[in-house]
Design a protein around this motif. Structure first.
Motif, PDB file in Angstrom:
ATOM      1  N   LEU A 161       0.832  -1.202   0.000  1.00 41.77           N
ATOM      2  CA  LEU A 161       0.000   0.000   0.000  1.00 41.77           C
ATOM      3  C   LEU A 161       0.868   1.253   0.000  1.00 41.77           C
ATOM      4  N   ARG A 162       1.946   1.230   0.759  1.00 41.00           N
ATOM      5  CA  ARG A 162       2.828   2.403   0.796  1.00 41.00           C
ATOM      6  C   ARG A 162       3.396   2.692  -0.592  1.00 41.00           C
ATOM      7  N   LEU A 163       3.852   1.666  -1.299  1.00 42.44           N
ATOM      8  CA  LEU A 163       4.359   1.861  -2.657  1.00 42.44           C
ATOM      9  C   LEU A 163       3.262   2.401  -3.575  1.00 42.44           C
ATOM     10  N   PHE A 164       2.070   1.857  -3.431  1.00 42.25           N
ATOM     11  CA  PHE A 164       0.932   2.255  -4.273  1.00 42.25           C
ATOM     12  C   PHE A 164       0.583   3.730  -4.049  1.00 42.25           C
ATOM     13  N   LEU A 165       0.438   4.125  -2.782  1.00 42.32           N
ATOM     14  CA  LEU A 165       0.036   5.496  -2.469  1.00 42.32           C
ATOM     15  C   LEU A 165       1.142   6.494  -2.803  1.00 42.32           C
ATOM     16  N   ASP A 166       2.392   6.127  -2.551  1.00 46.52           N
ATOM     17  CA  ASP A 166       3.512   7.006  -2.897  1.00 46.52           C
ATOM     18  C   ASP A 166       3.557   7.244  -4.401  1.00 46.52           C
ATOM     19  N   ALA A 167       3.369   6.174  -5.159  1.00 50.67           N
ATOM     20  CA  ALA A 167       3.405   6.302  -6.616  1.00 50.67           C
ATOM     21  C   ALA A 167       2.290   7.211  -7.109  1.00 50.67           C
ATOM     22  N   ASN A 168       1.084   7.030  -6.587  1.00 44.27           N
ATOM     23  CA  ASN A 168      -0.031   7.893  -6.981  1.00 44.27           C
ATOM     24  C   ASN A 168       0.232   9.343  -6.612  1.00 44.27           C
ATOM     25  N   ALA A 169       0.780   9.565  -5.418  1.00 43.00           N
ATOM     26  CA  ALA A 169       1.042  10.926  -4.967  1.00 43.00           C
ATOM     27  C   ALA A 169       2.059  11.627  -5.851  1.00 43.00           C
ATOM     28  N   LYS A 170       3.014  10.877  -6.396  1.00 42.31           N
ATOM     29  CA  LYS A 170       4.047  11.453  -7.259  1.00 42.31           C
ATOM     30  C   LYS A 170       3.605  11.529  -8.714  1.00 42.31           C
ATOM     31  N   GLY A 171       2.400  11.030  -8.989  1.00 43.32           N
ATOM     32  CA  GLY A 171       1.947  11.013 -10.375  1.00 43.32           C
ATOM     33  C   GLY A 171       2.575   9.893 -11.189  1.00 43.32           C
ATOM     34  N   ASP A 172       3.150   8.916 -10.514  1.00 48.03           N
ATOM     35  CA  ASP A 172       3.759   7.766 -11.185  1.00 48.03           C
ATOM     36  C   ASP A 172       2.699   6.670 -11.308  1.00 48.03           C
ATOM     37  N   PHE A 173       1.747   6.904 -12.199  1.00 44.75           N
ATOM     38  CA  PHE A 173       0.594   6.000 -12.287  1.00 44.75           C
ATOM     39  C   PHE A 173       0.946   4.670 -12.947  1.00 44.75           C
ATOM     40  N   ALA A 174       2.040   4.618 -13.660  1.00 42.13           N
ATOM     41  CA  ALA A 174       2.484   3.333 -14.196  1.00 42.13           C
ATOM     42  C   ALA A 174       2.856   2.386 -13.061  1.00 42.13           C
ATOM     43  N   SER A 175       3.544   2.919 -12.049  1.00 45.59           N
ATOM     44  CA  SER A 175       3.934   2.083 -10.912  1.00 45.59           C
ATOM     45  C   SER A 175       2.732   1.680 -10.067  1.00 45.59           C
TER      46      SER A 175
END
Length: 272
Positions: A86-100
């Motif tokens: 979840l941490r990886l998922f939310l961090d990626a979304n927050a950074k706009g890294d939607f591929a990750s």
């Protein structure tokens, strides 16, 4: 005081002062006066807004996108727990890294959004995230795990998004698929974390005392946004008339109040 024998109740709808506190309350300021209150209207007081703190959550940094294939994700870095995923998922979304974040979606999410592009488009209406703190895990239904996350956002209120609280506590669902943890596309629940209404009068009192001293920059530091809603001369009155001003208790907008300026500024849900 210019008007010692009568009382004027100035209802300043907290589109701004209440926003500092994250609540939509109305606060009544009392001072001596016999002058009738002017007709409310949407006005602007051009003062700079104040930044919103992170509330203790870890800030989200910048980072590049990663490959969007689940296979490559599994080979490169498989999260060891539901919370880590979840941490990886939310961090990626927050950074706009939607591929990750896409490659961490569960099967239901990938069935709904068939590509990174469609997943990216779906994120446009979500509130920006400035900090993420992942908390405890608990068993969910059908073998899933529910993970709590403390999130911080740029606080605001407008007619389109309504209230965006500065902090939310969210519960997300994770599941094991193909030997790896995957995350559902949206949270199970979202709870806004708002300060107590009991603290509103103290903040409004400090705000109006600064206005009484004609300290516009100091008053602005207690505002979340520069635009005050209601008659502009009410915010200017403490500096002009001086005297003693007192903030009464916070209360909800009353049904018989003239809500038109606030509905115009913040939308029809302003009472809630």
């Amino acid at each position: 005081m210019p008007y010692p024998n009568a009382t004027r109740r100035l209802a300043l709808g907290i589109g701004v002062a209440g926003l500092v506190l994250g609540v939509g309350a109305a606060v009544v300021l009392q001072r001596g006066s016999s002058t009738p209150a002017p007709t409310p209207s949407v006005q602007r007081l051009d003062l700079p807004g104040a930044p919103v703190g992170s509330g203790g959550t870890a800030p989200v940094g910048s980072g590049g996108s990663a490959p969007a294939t689940p296979e490559r994700a599994s080979r490169s870095a498989t999260p060891g727990s539901a919370g880590a995923a979840l941490r990886l998922f939310l961090d990626a979304n927050a950074k706009g890294d939607f591929a990750s974040s896409y490659r961490l979606l569960d099967e239901a999410g990938r069935d709904r959004w068939k590509s990174v592009a469609s997943w990216t488009d779906a994120q446009a209406d979500r509130s920006p995230v400035t900090g993420v703190k992942v908390g405890g895990e608990r068993p969910g239904r059908s073998g899933t795990v529910e993970v709590t996350a403390d999130m911080t956002h740029p606080a605001g209120i407008d007619p389109f998004d309504g209230l965006t609280p500065g902090r939310t506590v969210e519960v997300w669902r994770a599941s094991r698929e193909g030997g790896a943890w995957r995350i559902a596309a949206g949270p199970v629940s979202v709870r806004p974390v708002l300060p107590s209404d009991r603290t509103a009068p103290d903040t409004v009192q400090a705000w109006v005392e600064r206005l009484t001293r004609c300290d516009d920059p100091g008053a602005a530091a207690l505002q979340a946004v520069p635009d005050l809603v209601g008659p502009a001369d009410l915010a200017q009155a403490p500096c002009r008339e001086r005297g003693t001003w007192k903030a009464a208790g916070a209360r909800a907008f009353e049904d018989d109040a003239d809500l038109q300026p606030y509905v115009a500024a913040f939308g029809s849900d302003v009472q809630t």
